[in-house]
Design a protein around this motif. Sequence first.
Motif, PDB file in Angstrom:
ATOM      1  N   ARG A 747       0.860  -1.183   0.000  1.00  0.00           N
ATOM      2  CA  ARG A 747       0.000   0.000   0.000  1.00  0.00           C
ATOM      3  C   ARG A 747       0.893   1.228   0.000  1.00  0.00           C
ATOM      4  N   VAL A 748       0.666   2.129  -0.924  1.00  0.00           N
ATOM      5  CA  VAL A 748       1.525   3.294  -1.099  1.00  0.00           C
ATOM      6  C   VAL A 748       0.703   4.562  -0.876  1.00  0.00           C
ATOM      7  N   TYR A 749       1.177   5.413   0.027  1.00  0.00           N
ATOM      8  CA  TYR A 749       0.506   6.682   0.317  1.00  0.00           C
ATOM      9  C   TYR A 749       1.512   7.818   0.151  1.00  0.00           C
ATOM     10  N   SER A 750       1.045   8.935  -0.384  1.00  0.00           N
ATOM     11  CA  SER A 750       1.855  10.161  -0.439  1.00  0.00           C
ATOM     12  C   SER A 750       1.210  11.201   0.462  1.00  0.00           C
ATOM     13  N   THR A 751       2.047  11.934   1.207  1.00  0.00           N
ATOM     14  CA  THR A 751       1.510  12.942   2.121  1.00  0.00           C
ATOM     15  C   THR A 751       1.701  14.333   1.541  1.00  0.00           C
ATOM     16  N   ALA A 752       0.891  15.242   2.016  1.00  0.00           N
ATOM     17  CA  ALA A 752       0.980  16.629   1.560  1.00  0.00           C
ATOM     18  C   ALA A 752       2.251  17.303   2.040  1.00  0.00           C
ATOM     19  N   SER A 753       2.935  16.696   3.016  1.00  0.00           N
ATOM     20  CA  SER A 753       4.156  17.292   3.566  1.00  0.00           C
ATOM     21  C   SER A 753       5.419  16.778   2.889  1.00  0.00           C
ATOM     22  N   GLY A 754       5.270  16.028   1.781  1.00  0.00           N
ATOM     23  CA  GLY A 754       6.431  15.599   1.014  1.00  0.00           C
ATOM     24  C   GLY A 754       7.054  14.295   1.452  1.00  0.00           C
ATOM     25  N   TYR A 755       6.238  13.415   2.016  1.00  0.00           N
ATOM     26  CA  TYR A 755       6.726  12.105   2.442  1.00  0.00           C
ATOM     27  C   TYR A 755       5.947  11.008   1.718  1.00  0.00           C
ATOM     28  N   THR A 756       6.603   9.865   1.571  1.00  0.00           N
ATOM     29  CA  THR A 756       5.909   8.676   1.090  1.00  0.00           C
ATOM     30  C   THR A 756       5.807   7.692   2.246  1.00  0.00           C
ATOM     31  N   MET A 757       4.662   7.061   2.372  1.00  0.00           N
ATOM     32  CA  MET A 757       4.450   6.039   3.396  1.00  0.00           C
ATOM     33  C   MET A 757       4.024   4.754   2.689  1.00  0.00           C
ATOM     34  N   ASP A 758       4.859   3.730   2.801  1.00  0.00           N
ATOM     35  CA  ASP A 758       4.596   2.453   2.128  1.00  0.00           C
ATOM     36  C   ASP A 758       4.404   1.369   3.181  1.00  0.00           C
ATOM     37  N   THR A 759       3.344   0.587   3.010  1.00  0.00           N
ATOM     38  CA  THR A 759       3.075  -0.529   3.907  1.00  0.00           C
ATOM     39  C   THR A 759       3.161  -1.834   3.118  1.00  0.00           C
ATOM     40  N   PHE A 760       3.966  -2.762   3.600  1.00  0.00           N
ATOM     41  CA  PHE A 760       4.139  -4.064   2.946  1.00  0.00           C
ATOM     42  C   PHE A 760       3.734  -5.166   3.922  1.00  0.00           C
ATOM     43  N   TYR A 761       3.033  -6.160   3.401  1.00  0.00           N
ATOM     44  CA  TYR A 761       2.750  -7.380   4.165  1.00  0.00           C
ATOM     45  C   TYR A 761       3.568  -8.488   3.517  1.00  0.00           C
ATOM     46  N   VAL A 762       4.437  -9.118   4.299  1.00  0.00           N
ATOM     47  CA  VAL A 762       5.380 -10.085   3.730  1.00  0.00           C
ATOM     48  C   VAL A 762       5.324 -11.404   4.500  1.00  0.00           C
ATOM     49  N   LEU A 763       5.768 -12.469   3.809  1.00  0.00           N
ATOM     50  CA  LEU A 763       5.936 -13.798   4.403  1.00  0.00           C
ATOM     51  C   LEU A 763       7.318 -14.312   4.051  1.00  0.00           C
ATOM     52  N   ASP A 764       7.822 -15.255   4.838  1.00  0.00           N
ATOM     53  CA  ASP A 764       9.116 -15.855   4.509  1.00  0.00           C
ATOM     54  C   ASP A 764       8.926 -16.943   3.453  1.00  0.00           C
ATOM     55  N   GLN A 765       9.986 -17.661   3.129  1.00  0.00           N
ATOM     56  CA  GLN A 765       9.920 -18.660   2.056  1.00  0.00           C
ATOM     57  C   GLN A 765       8.995 -19.819   2.390  1.00  0.00           C
ATOM     58  N   ALA A 766       8.743 -20.041   3.676  1.00  0.00           N
ATOM     59  CA  ALA A 766       7.839 -21.116   4.089  1.00  0.00           C
ATOM     60  C   ALA A 766       6.389 -20.655   4.126  1.00  0.00           C
ATOM     61  N   GLY A 767       6.138 -19.403   3.720  1.00  0.00           N
ATOM     62  CA  GLY A 767       4.777 -18.886   3.732  1.00  0.00           C
ATOM     63  C   GLY A 767       4.307 -18.482   5.114  1.00  0.00           C
ATOM     64  N   LEU A 768       5.250 -18.168   6.006  1.00  0.00           N
ATOM     65  CA  LEU A 768       4.922 -17.827   7.387  1.00  0.00           C
ATOM     66  C   LEU A 768       5.429 -16.429   7.723  1.00  0.00           C
ATOM     67  N   PRO A 769       4.862 -15.800   8.783  1.00  0.00           N
ATOM     68  CA  PRO A 769       5.400 -14.504   9.236  1.00  0.00           C
ATOM     69  C   PRO A 769       6.843 -14.661   9.694  1.00  0.00           C
ATOM     70  N   ILE A 770       7.558 -13.553   9.706  1.00  0.00           N
ATOM     71  CA  ILE A 770       8.953 -13.565  10.152  1.00  0.00           C
ATOM     72  C   ILE A 770       9.004 -13.886  11.642  1.00  0.00           C
ATOM     73  N   VAL A 771       9.988 -14.681  12.031  1.00  0.00           N
ATOM     74  CA  VAL A 771      10.195 -14.959  13.451  1.00  0.00           C
ATOM     75  C   VAL A 771      10.581 -13.646  14.124  1.00  0.00           C
ATOM     76  N   ASN A 772       9.763 -13.231  15.074  1.00  0.00           N
ATOM     77  CA  ASN A 772       9.894 -11.879  15.639  1.00  0.00           C
ATOM     78  C   ASN A 772      10.929 -11.849  16.761  1.00  0.00           C
ATOM     79  N   THR A 773      12.212 -11.820  16.376  1.00  0.00           N
ATOM     80  CA  THR A 773      13.290 -11.671  17.353  1.00  0.00           C
ATOM     81  C   THR A 773      14.012 -10.363  17.084  1.00  0.00           C
ATOM     82  N   LEU A 774      14.714  -9.849  18.092  1.00  0.00           N
ATOM     83  CA  LEU A 774      15.423  -8.580  17.931  1.00  0.00           C
ATOM     84  C   LEU A 774      16.459  -8.658  16.812  1.00  0.00           C
TER      85      LEU A 774
END
Length: 822
Positions: A747-774
Amino acid sequence: MAKPSILDIPLLESSSVPLSLNQTRFRSALARTDSITKVFKLTVDAIDYHLNVRFKRGEEVRKLVYERALLMDCMLHFAWRQFHWSEHMSLVAVGGYGRGELHPQSDIDLLILTERSDQQHDLDQVQRFLTLLWDIGLNIGHSVRSLSECEVIAGNDITVVTSLIEARLLQGSQALFKKLQMTLSHTNMWPNEAFFVAKVEEQEQRHQKYNHTEYKLEPNVKNAPGGLRDIQTIQWVAKHFFKVSTLSALSGKGFFTEAEYSTLIHGEEFLWKVRYGLHMIAGRPEERLLFDYQRELAQLFGYQDQDGQLAIEQFMHEYYRIVISLRELNDVLLQFLDEAIIKRDENTTAKPINARFKIRDNFIEVAHEKVFEQNPSALLEIFVLAAQIQSITGFRAATIRLIRESRHLIDDDFRNTPANQQLFLELLRSPYRLVSQLRRMKRYGVLGRYLPEFDRIVGQMQHDLFHIYTVDDHTLYVIEMIRRFLLPDASQMFAVVANTAKQLPKIELLYIAGLYHDIGKGRDKDHSILGAIDAEAFCKRHRLSTRQTKLITWLVENHLAMSLTSQKQDLSDPDVIHNFARTVGDQLHLDYLYVLTVADMNATNPDIWNNWRASLLHQLYKETKRALRRGLENPIDREELISETQEAAMDSLLKTSALQQQSIWELWQTAGDDYFLRETSMDIVWHTQEILSQDNPENTLVLISNHTLKGNHTATKIFIRAPSRNNIFAAATTAMDQLNLTIQDARVYSTASGYTMDTFYVLDQAGLPIVNTLDSIHHIRSQILEELKLSDHYSDIIKRRTPRQLKYFSAATRATINNDLT
């Protein structure tokens, strides 16, 4: 193919058929040359050249395969004579070469048989002999064993004994070879029952590797179900049991009918032709019909594009039809041998079911040979009984054969008989092994006779990368998936859809829709519309009610609507939900369509189903359900939805952070309406806190979390806010590709203040969410930031390697522009 220079020396009698070696001149050439390797190699190249030319001209492949083996016999004869052997050595052809068959790149399987294992002089000669064979370019598969070693290994390994029972002597000691034959024929080594069980188990394991299906987008000609190994399995077991050396010697022994023998021989010749061409084109022992070769073979065999079908589709259609007939024949002949070998001494009593059928050892059989002739309806009844009586595990061989011989009785009169129509509907309502019976009906030719429209899709290839099965196989997988939803453990993987399926008032209506949803494939029109027409005709013929008929035809015509809407449209847009709700009309249609869609997607290609697609479908289902409850006359207002999202986010921010309302509103006023429509209030809170907490708001911000669509943990969300400049999106996607992340949504959004905001939903190669470690989060964030620094230096066109399979499919360029000013 360049003409080998050996043709200037007439060592081959190339004008003769079969091709033969001029042995006198060959001996003379070997005697005169400084390099016997060169003479051998050029002769082998010439053999390849001549046989391949004749194959391209359409000469019968069986002749070429046998002829190649005979010519290799000559080559090995002369190669063996270049060395000095003791009296107690034999050169033996085994495996396929032992049967006298040899394809262009097949291994030449050899056994070098010795009297004892300690004959060092001969072993030195063996090494030199094999080196010569490799140097002249032969594909050699070899073993060096003593007589006693052969006996031990053959007694323990079914593969070895199978190879050895087809052995034939090429050179060396005939007495030693006879000892080998006597050892293998010993009554204690692999009696009939043990041999049969081992070969059937071997076939079962092989079929398991191919998911028990004859149909793959790139099938294996040799090893897949219905392939050459299935034919060979029949031959090995039959020849072992009947003590004959060829299948033709079984004529008159009741093992197969004349029609079955013809099917076997014709099928083998077709697969040999395909395999010969495959080896010739690939230049290696390739057994997979890859896309690279399907086009070339279709052209080589004379197929041409016509009537909305590509040449490659026609070729593969014929291939699939033949392998399914061979799979069917494999079933009946192995069942016949099972009864003759395993059950021959069992004195079991048959238990009558009715006047037409009885059960023996959990196998159903006819009461007499004229059952189908006297009562053609029994051709459907037998499958109904097998689906209603849980103890029935299979059909007796004689009964399968009788079904195949009687299926011609299924004609228009049969199809229009009310009793037969009710039997088919009764089958669809049966509790046990419905899909197994439908697959049996397909293999035995009954389903295609009863539903001629289904017969048209048997073996129908879908030449794309989306579908990995033929249309008929995919269709039955759809019904199998629906059946799985009804199992007790289905809730573990398909919680919502399983519960929905169990609540459907008449599940058999969904089976009919599944049976017809792709039945229009392969015709030069919209398959959904054609399928709906065929489904309506089926419903009327089977006297279903008007309401049931309309539901089934609607499902067939709209079976793609839910998957396309969930994956191609913005589910946060209330107009999208409202329009889809209008399409389905009521909760009943939504429930049926939801179950059919999930089954269809899972049966199309197991690799395309993942948590993200499941979440999108679930979201569409839930939002549509709410819209239907609210009433189609009361759609959600966009402005109202934006206001609700902003109010919820503001309340949360003021309660949980020290941010000021004024600074929040100032930030939000630069974002467009789409941002507040597509992002959840929870994610907006997250973004706002992080943006306003930055020391320098001009710095690029990368946020990563497993908070995803509507709070479901189905994918990892990556949010990027950066000053607007060229190639930000390209750099971000490149970084994720390098991290082996698959982007499910962007999802791509442009703001009136000159910024772009992009949202991506991704999965790893196994079709799963990323393991959420630091560590993982830090690594991903740093990789993206580094790539974004390079964005100004990106070239206008980013070149990427096209995967092998994609090269063989054309896809029209599609662009969708939405300029919604409301």
